[in-house]
Scaffold this active site. Sequence first.
Site, PDB file in Angstrom:
ATOM      1  N   GLY B 139       2.302  10.115  52.079  1.00 34.94           N
ATOM      2  CA  GLY B 139       2.085   8.633  51.719  1.00 34.94           C
ATOM      3  C   GLY B 139       1.590   8.274  49.982  1.00 34.94           C
ATOM      4  O   GLY B 139       0.158   8.480  51.000  1.00 34.94           O
ATOM      5  N   LEU B 140       2.307   7.828  49.589  1.00 38.02           N
ATOM      6  CA  LEU B 140       1.431   7.305  48.228  1.00 38.02           C
ATOM      7  C   LEU B 140       2.465   5.816  47.884  1.00 38.02           C
ATOM      8  O   LEU B 140       0.913   4.907  47.864  1.00 38.02           O
ATOM      9  CB  LEU B 140       1.680   8.300  46.913  1.00 38.02           C
ATOM     10  N   TRP B 171       9.666   4.843  50.899  1.00 37.56           N
ATOM     11  CA  TRP B 171      10.455   5.924  50.237  1.00 37.56           C
ATOM     12  C   TRP B 171       9.359   7.430  50.058  1.00 37.56           C
ATOM     13  O   TRP B 171       9.185   7.828  49.461  1.00 37.56           O
ATOM     14  CB  TRP B 171      10.338   5.343  48.436  1.00 37.56           C
ATOM     15  N   ILE B 172       8.962   7.723  51.760  1.00 37.36           N
ATOM     16  CA  ILE B 172       8.412   9.177  51.787  1.00 37.36           C
ATOM     17  C   ILE B 172       9.612  10.239  52.345  1.00 37.36           C
ATOM     18  O   ILE B 172       9.942   9.430  53.460  1.00 37.36           O
ATOM     19  CB  ILE B 172       7.438   8.868  52.924  1.00 37.36           C
ATOM     20  N   ARG B 277      42.736  23.229  35.915  1.00 37.38           N
ATOM     21  CA  ARG B 277      43.739  21.858  36.015  1.00 37.38           C
ATOM     22  C   ARG B 277      44.849  22.034  34.772  1.00 37.38           C
ATOM     23  O   ARG B 277      44.183  21.605  33.983  1.00 37.38           O
ATOM     24  CB  ARG B 277      42.597  20.721  36.122  1.00 37.38           C
ATOM     25  N   GLN B 288      40.198  20.263  22.693  1.00 35.49           N
ATOM     26  CA  GLN B 288      39.197  20.083  21.716  1.00 35.49           C
ATOM     27  C   GLN B 288      38.527  19.322  22.405  1.00 35.49           C
ATOM     28  O   GLN B 288      37.527  19.379  22.193  1.00 35.49           O
ATOM     29  CB  GLN B 288      39.754  19.932  20.637  1.00 35.49           C
ATOM     30  N   GLU B 372       8.589  10.377  41.444  1.00 34.48           N
ATOM     31  CA  GLU B 372       7.905  11.469  41.127  1.00 34.48           C
ATOM     32  C   GLU B 372       7.545  10.816  39.815  1.00 34.48           C
ATOM     33  O   GLU B 372       7.514  11.696  38.498  1.00 34.48           O
ATOM     34  CB  GLU B 372       8.201  12.754  40.883  1.00 34.48           C
TER      35      GLU B 372
END
Lengths: 263, 393
Positions: B139-140, B171-172, B277, B288, B372
């Site tokens: 947790g930062l 956002w942990i 495909r 090309q 990060e």
Amino acid sequence: MNIVVCVKYVPDAQAERTFDSSDNTTDRANVDGLLSELDEYAVEEALQIVEAGEGEVTVLTVGPASAADAIKKSLQMGAHRGVHVDDDAIHGSDAIATSLVLAEAIKKIGADNPVDLVVTGMASTDGAMGVVPTMLAERLGLPAVTLASELEVDGGSATIRRDGDTSTQSITATLPALVSVTDQINEPRYPSFKGIMAAKKKPVEHWSLADLGVDASQVGLDAAWTRVETFTARPPRSQGEIVNDEGDGGQKLAAFLGEHKFV
Amino acid sequence: MARPTPPLSPLHLFDTDSLIGEDDRSIRDTVRRFVDDRIRPEVAQWYESGSLPARDLAQELGRLGVLGMHLEGYGCAGMSATAYGLACLELEAGDSGVRSLVSVQGSLAMFAIWKHGSEEQKQEWLPRMAAGEAIGCFGLTEPDFGSNPAGMRTRARRDGDDWILTGNKMWITNGSIADVAIVWAQTDDRIRGFVVPTDTPGFSAPEITRKLSLRASVTSELVMDEVRLPGSAMLPEAAGLSGPLSCLNEARFGIIFGALGAARDCLETAVAYARERMIFDRPLASYQLTQAKLADMTLELGKGMLLALHLGRLEDEGGIAPAQVSLGKLNNVREAIAIARECRTILGAAGITTEYPVMRHANNLESVLTYEGTSEVHQLVIGQALTGEAAFR
């Protein structure tokens, strides 16, 4: 419990496998190889037996220099030592010659410390003949209990379960014995990182035919009872038949299945 | 290498395997197989349902030796930094969420304890975390403090010998499933890290849902309401922001490799799709414009891999500077997301489903691009290294 597991280094089934055009033997040079997946079950089973009690697992392979990878992978999984029989004269050997070399190697392994159990996969994923285990047992004079989907080793005997189409058999053999295992018997482990590092320190012996007292004339392509005369690539898959359902789709499907003897 | 015959995989063309030592390749191969067997068949379903069997996966990864694999001792595998990077690459070829689970466990939570913890903290947590029996989070980041962690509002105050921890983290990764949280907080004596067992009264970790990215990953808020911790809960060897930043550097290193895994999976998928495909009666691969896209993406993937392996070697030979980590993270994540998006154009409508991994990877990489250290922050780190001017604020 002294266990020998026979393993084979095979061309990766995910890759484009072919034959060497010079002598119609399996092309092992231009395709990445690996420990035959069916042999991983044999290694795993041997490891579980030894881990539940005591003893040592020796992995044995016959093959060219690159086959060392199959031994390495087995050692990474946890086998204790490896034996690699490599001799140019072995190239092109059939199942009969392969079983001879394996048998002599197992005798040599057991010279100091008798072998209690030989474990093999049910077949190789390249040759896929599935005859080497019984040939090997015959040469070693061991009971062959094959296609095991369960294996119980208890004191002086090995009991397997073999699943047939209509029945399940329970078969017991006295040790020493040879057991071949199917892909139903266990879930082979992944080599752990510690196993990968430990494998580097495990002993691997390299033997030639001379070390085993096998004459080169008994093995190789020239001694093989069968050889590949020609090979043809399988034609590309043709488009399937599309059945239009105009109320009679079910009947058409049934007719198709009947015609091709699927039902 | 065996005589190469087309079609070649993109990295095969660069023969990057020749730059990887035998041990590292063995480790890479075992993780690749694990991902093929265990992750690939199920990950689309995990992604769609927004769930991850994290506890089971952690134990399986622990058995392999992946968790904290680059750390020495305490049950950790002690592998090279390059091996760790390659493991991250293979995991992220499965899904960025799975790699995130491993990054947070090994590089953030375990590394924090391993590098900054007391002997007791290491003995208590590291062996269980390496085995995957205990899960950690870190947790930062806070709701209002992402790129500016120094401004954090979470506070730890002394009460006798104890600490009282109050604040929110946001956002942990792994938060709601964690057994232990490494929480960073302001104190009277600089920023400090705390080892918080998640069953401590006052601690809760509600999961963040409604994500469109990293759906096969647990993301949470950490709420600390007067959490009382013994004096021994503080990480003794970390004082100031350098403590958490040292951990982030580890995680960023893994991402340098990891992002390439997602890109490789997209590119291999796009090549295979283009060859199958048919469009205007010819394979899409025979056009090309398609080949130009594939060639350009292969170049960026290969260049990114060469950079990653170079940085891995530097790290193994003595360590890399934070600015060098920024070079790798900035380039490789930015190129990976560009590759994922370009591959989507080759797959057309099929590319937007979970039938193919491409849009899943692209969406995941949206998170990887900013967590990060955002790309912008890494540009500023590099800018500072080049000019001597800090332009963060």
